[in-house]
Design a protein around this motif. Structure first.
Motif, PDB file in Angstrom:
ATOM      1  N   ALA A  27     -28.584 -21.211  -4.217  1.00 40.48           N
ATOM      2  CA  ALA A  27     -29.181 -21.790  -3.007  1.00 40.48           C
ATOM      3  C   ALA A  27     -28.260 -22.821  -2.372  1.00 40.48           C
ATOM      4  N   ALA A  28     -27.566 -23.612  -3.204  1.00 41.99           N
ATOM      5  CA  ALA A  28     -26.641 -24.611  -2.672  1.00 41.99           C
ATOM      6  C   ALA A  28     -25.478 -23.945  -1.958  1.00 41.99           C
ATOM      7  N   GLY A  29     -25.000 -22.804  -2.477  1.00 42.51           N
ATOM      8  CA  GLY A  29     -23.943 -22.063  -1.793  1.00 42.51           C
ATOM      9  C   GLY A  29     -24.384 -21.569  -0.430  1.00 42.51           C
ATOM     10  N   ILE A  30     -25.615 -21.074  -0.344  1.00 34.88           N
ATOM     11  CA  ILE A  30     -26.156 -20.641   0.951  1.00 34.88           C
ATOM     12  C   ILE A  30     -26.251 -21.830   1.900  1.00 34.88           C
ATOM     13  N   ALA A  31     -26.739 -22.965   1.385  1.00 32.25           N
ATOM     14  CA  ALA A  31     -26.840 -24.170   2.224  1.00 32.25           C
ATOM     15  C   ALA A  31     -25.456 -24.592   2.722  1.00 32.25           C
ATOM     16  N   PHE A  32     -24.459 -24.488   1.865  1.00 26.50           N
ATOM     17  CA  PHE A  32     -23.090 -24.844   2.235  1.00 26.50           C
ATOM     18  C   PHE A  32     -22.598 -23.971   3.385  1.00 26.50           C
ATOM     19  N   SER A  33     -22.958 -22.695   3.373  1.00 27.52           N
ATOM     20  CA  SER A  33     -22.522 -21.771   4.437  1.00 27.52           C
ATOM     21  C   SER A  33     -23.128 -22.119   5.791  1.00 27.52           C
ATOM     22  N   LEU A  34     -24.251 -22.828   5.785  1.00 25.49           N
ATOM     23  CA  LEU A  34     -24.903 -23.185   7.049  1.00 25.49           C
ATOM     24  C   LEU A  34     -24.114 -24.225   7.831  1.00 25.49           C
ATOM     25  N   SER A  42     -23.166 -29.268   9.767  1.00 21.18           N
ATOM     26  CA  SER A  42     -21.994 -29.764   9.036  1.00 21.18           C
ATOM     27  C   SER A  42     -22.339 -30.790   7.970  1.00 21.18           C
ATOM     28  N   TYR A  43     -23.424 -31.533   8.156  1.00 23.45           N
ATOM     29  CA  TYR A  43     -23.776 -32.593   7.209  1.00 23.45           C
ATOM     30  C   TYR A  43     -24.110 -32.046   5.822  1.00 23.45           C
ATOM     31  N   LEU A  44     -24.486 -30.760   5.731  1.00 23.60           N
ATOM     32  CA  LEU A  44     -24.839 -30.193   4.433  1.00 23.60           C
ATOM     33  C   LEU A  44     -23.640 -30.130   3.487  1.00 23.60           C
ATOM     34  N   ALA A  45     -22.433 -30.140   4.059  1.00 30.69           N
ATOM     35  CA  ALA A  45     -21.233 -30.103   3.212  1.00 30.69           C
ATOM     36  C   ALA A  45     -21.117 -31.342   2.337  1.00 30.69           C
ATOM     37  N   TRP A  46     -21.780 -32.424   2.729  1.00 24.08           N
ATOM     38  CA  TRP A  46     -21.681 -33.674   1.966  1.00 24.08           C
ATOM     39  C   TRP A  46     -22.736 -33.774   0.872  1.00 24.08           C
ATOM     40  N   PHE A  47     -23.513 -32.693   0.677  1.00 25.53           N
ATOM     41  CA  PHE A  47     -24.555 -32.692  -0.343  1.00 25.53           C
ATOM     42  C   PHE A  47     -24.579 -31.412  -1.177  1.00 25.53           C
ATOM     43  N   ALA A  48     -24.359 -30.258  -0.536  1.00 24.71           N
ATOM     44  CA  ALA A  48     -24.559 -28.976  -1.225  1.00 24.71           C
ATOM     45  C   ALA A  48     -23.668 -28.799  -2.460  1.00 24.71           C
ATOM     46  N   LEU A 181      -9.184 -32.793   4.084  1.00 27.39           N
ATOM     47  CA  LEU A 181     -10.614 -32.959   4.321  1.00 27.39           C
ATOM     48  C   LEU A 181     -11.423 -32.325   3.196  1.00 27.39           C
ATOM     49  N   ALA A 182     -10.936 -31.217   2.658  1.00 35.73           N
ATOM     50  CA  ALA A 182     -11.615 -30.600   1.512  1.00 35.73           C
ATOM     51  C   ALA A 182     -11.660 -31.569   0.330  1.00 35.73           C
ATOM     52  N   PHE A 183     -10.577 -32.295   0.115  1.00 30.31           N
ATOM     53  CA  PHE A 183     -10.530 -33.275  -0.970  1.00 30.31           C
ATOM     54  C   PHE A 183     -11.614 -34.333  -0.778  1.00 30.31           C
ATOM     55  N   LEU A 184     -11.741 -34.856   0.437  1.00 30.59           N
ATOM     56  CA  LEU A 184     -12.759 -35.875   0.694  1.00 30.59           C
ATOM     57  C   LEU A 184     -14.170 -35.330   0.489  1.00 30.59           C
ATOM     58  N   ILE A 185     -14.416 -34.116   0.956  1.00 32.09           N
ATOM     59  CA  ILE A 185     -15.744 -33.516   0.809  1.00 32.09           C
ATOM     60  C   ILE A 185     -16.131 -33.401  -0.659  1.00 32.09           C
ATOM     61  N   LEU A 186     -15.188 -32.936  -1.475  1.00 36.74           N
ATOM     62  CA  LEU A 186     -15.513 -32.690  -2.879  1.00 36.74           C
ATOM     63  C   LEU A 186     -15.515 -33.958  -3.718  1.00 36.74           C
ATOM     64  N   VAL A 187     -14.665 -34.921  -3.400  1.00 37.44           N
ATOM     65  CA  VAL A 187     -14.709 -36.159  -4.187  1.00 37.44           C
ATOM     66  C   VAL A 187     -16.026 -36.894  -3.933  1.00 37.44           C
ATOM     67  N   TRP A 188     -16.525 -36.829  -2.707  1.00 38.47           N
ATOM     68  CA  TRP A 188     -17.827 -37.423  -2.402  1.00 38.47           C
ATOM     69  C   TRP A 188     -18.939 -36.699  -3.157  1.00 38.47           C
TER      70      TRP A 188
END
Length: 524
Positions: A27-34, A42-48, A181-188
């Motif tokens: 489900a988190a992967g699907i949310a990430f695709s949104l 875009s805000y879902l990338a900071w949680f999914a 930017l990928a690094f920032l998304i994932l470290v968060w």
């Protein structure tokens, strides 16, 4: 009996928890695709992705962690690329085959996430908790950078695409490429997952604060870069470019009965009055209703180049002996061919069939698919009135390596010719436009995009879409192309994928240290 019964009772909730974690990751992967267009949350990338970290970190085995990663990646790729299923159905591909195509592609792209899930678990078992979010982000950058070098990727799993709405953050691409930017998304997300474990230590809170400060600093820097961007005012000195969007139905494009209608549609666009001297005319991918060397086709574009008195770049299918190419031909203002570009990155199962010899006997429909030949990686740039220009065709714009290579050779304008008519009004055309925005920022280049059915656009070196034509509209976009102030390109285009290479080296060092430690324990 009582002991066995107790074990069975304990096994039930354990299996249930495992099932819940698997479902949560999917489900988190699907949310990430949104986060991707057209939806664009875009805000879902900071949680999914935090769900994947939380579940994989304490997985019962390496295999279970890999499964969790696979489910996350499958949900992400399957939903974000669901337009491929629609495209297969539009083309008349049977329903089961269409489903198999999407499933196979999503499964292939999910393999990276499976490897990543296993790496998350293994690193959590060997490293201090305070280092985990940073190491996890580093490992993904290494994996994404390495994969871009050797796998035939679709490219949509570059996480920077999830933030296409946030131009300040996208400016990082000019320094770090697509991976900063990928690094920032994932470290968060990693710090968020560690905080959710409710450790009594202050380390998770400190990591989340540090990650938040880095994101704020990146946004502030990007905002200052955009604030210094010169707003292009209409200038008679700016080159006038005509972008043709004929909106030809893809499923009539190669039907000889409609050849006259196709020519008439393009003729009508070219015949419209002009208010300024044209510096360049762009036709979309495979714009000609046939082969370039057919007399009727070549004389047609030759005549228009002479009549307008301007060079043209025309998307067309070419052949050289038995080799077929998806190409762009540069026709000079005198009607004489001045340059030719062949597409470098072909679409698997669209322009060529991988392992055709083995697959075709089992999948008969593959016999109907073409077999094009890819062009060389370093083809000559076009020296046009708008400056040194590099061409990409269709989904080549998805791959950062081509933009980086062309910019390093002096290209300051990218021309992307595409025919997104295959996808109609699905997510596909919007995702393709987004990739061009990132290529513009990464290389500080102007991108001019001619799309058969849309979205045609002009994008400046900061990723701002200056002008565009909506999908499904027949139009000629007359645009002024401002001169880019970035005469030397970007830090990224000059120094290459330095951040990705650094992440690969750091990951190899970590792996070597872990292996050394394991060997020491084995000797004891």
């Amino acid at each position: 009996m009582p002991l066995r019964f107790r074990q069975e009772v304990q096994e039930v909730p354990r299996n249930r928890v495992a099932g819940i974690k698997r479902l949560a990751c999917f489900a988190a992967g699907i949310a990430f695709s949104l986060c991707l267009p057209k939806i664009g949350f875009s805000y879902l990338a900071w949680f999914a992705p935090a769900a994947l970290f939380y579940c994989a970190r304490d997985a019962s085995s390496r295999r279970e962690a890999a499964l969790l990663g696979f489910l996350f990646g499958f949900g992400f790729a399957g939903r974000s690329l669901f337009w491929i299923f629609h495209t297969c159905r539009f083309a008349g591909v049977p329903l089961p085959v269409s489903g198999i195509a999407l499933t196979a592609l999503a499964g292939f792209l999910a393999l990276n996430w499976a490897l990543y899930g296993a790496a998350v678990r293994e690193s959590a078992r060997r490293l201090p908790a305070g280092a985990l979010p940073w190491v996890w982000a580093l490992l993904w950058v290494a994996l994404a950078s390495a994969s871009a070098r050797w796998t035939p990727r679709v490219g949509f799993d570059l996480l920077a695409y999830t933030q296409y709405r946030w131009l300040p953050l996208l400016q990082l691409g000019a320094v770090f490429g697509p991976h900063g930017l990928a690094f920032l998304i994932l470290v968060w997300n990693g710090a968020l997952a560690e905080l959710a474990r409710k450790s009594p230590s202050r380390t998770p809170r400190n990591n989340l604060s540090a990650a938040g400060l880095m994101i704020l600093a990146a946004a502030a820097w990007g905002t200052s870069v955009l604030a210094a961007r010169p707003v292009p005012a209409p200038s008679p000195d700016a080159a006038a470019v005509e972008i043709l969007q004929p909106n030809i139905d893809q499923y009539r494009k190669w039907d000889g009965r409609f050849e006259g209608d196709i020519r008439a549609s393009i003729d009508a666009l070219l015949a419209r009055p002009r208010s300024a001297k044209t510096a360049l005319v762009l036709w979309p991918e495979s714009a000609l209703p046939g082969w370039l060397d057919e007399p009727g086709n070549f004389s047609w574009i030759e005549g228009w180049a002479k009549r307008i008195g301007a060079p043209m770049i025309v998307g067309t299918i070419t052949r050289s002996g038995e080799r077929l190419h998806n190409s762009a031909v540069w026709i000079g203002a005198d009607g004489v061919p001045a340059g030719l570009y062949h597409k470098r990155e072909l679409v698997p199962f669209g322009e060529f069939v991988p392992m055709r010899r083995w697959l075709e006997p089992w999948i008969g429909i593959l016999a109907q698919m073409g077999e094009f030949t890819a062009g060389g990686a370093r083809q000559a740039l076009f020296d046009l009135p708008i400056g040194k220009t590099a061409v990409t065709i269709c989904y080549e714009a998805v791959f950062p390596k081509y933009g980086r290579l062309d910019a390093a050779r002096g290209a300051r304008v990218f021309v992307n010719l595409t025919n997104d008519g295959w996808y109609k009004n699905t997510d596909g055309p919007y995702q393709h436009l987004t990739t061009n925005i990132l290529r513009a920022v990464e290389n500080r280049a102007t991108v001019i995009r001619a799309a058969n059915t849309g979205i045609s656009a002009v994008i400046d070196p900061w990723g701002v879409v200056l002008e565009s034509v909506p999908i499904g509209e027949r139009a000629r976009l007359d645009a002024r192309i401002p001169v880019s102030p970035f005469t030397e390109g970007s830090f990224y285009s000059r120094h290459g994928d330095w951040f990705g290479v650094a992440a690969i080296l750091a990951s190899l060092l970590l792996a070597a240290a872990a292996l050394g430690e394991r060997m020491k324990r084995a000797r004891r």
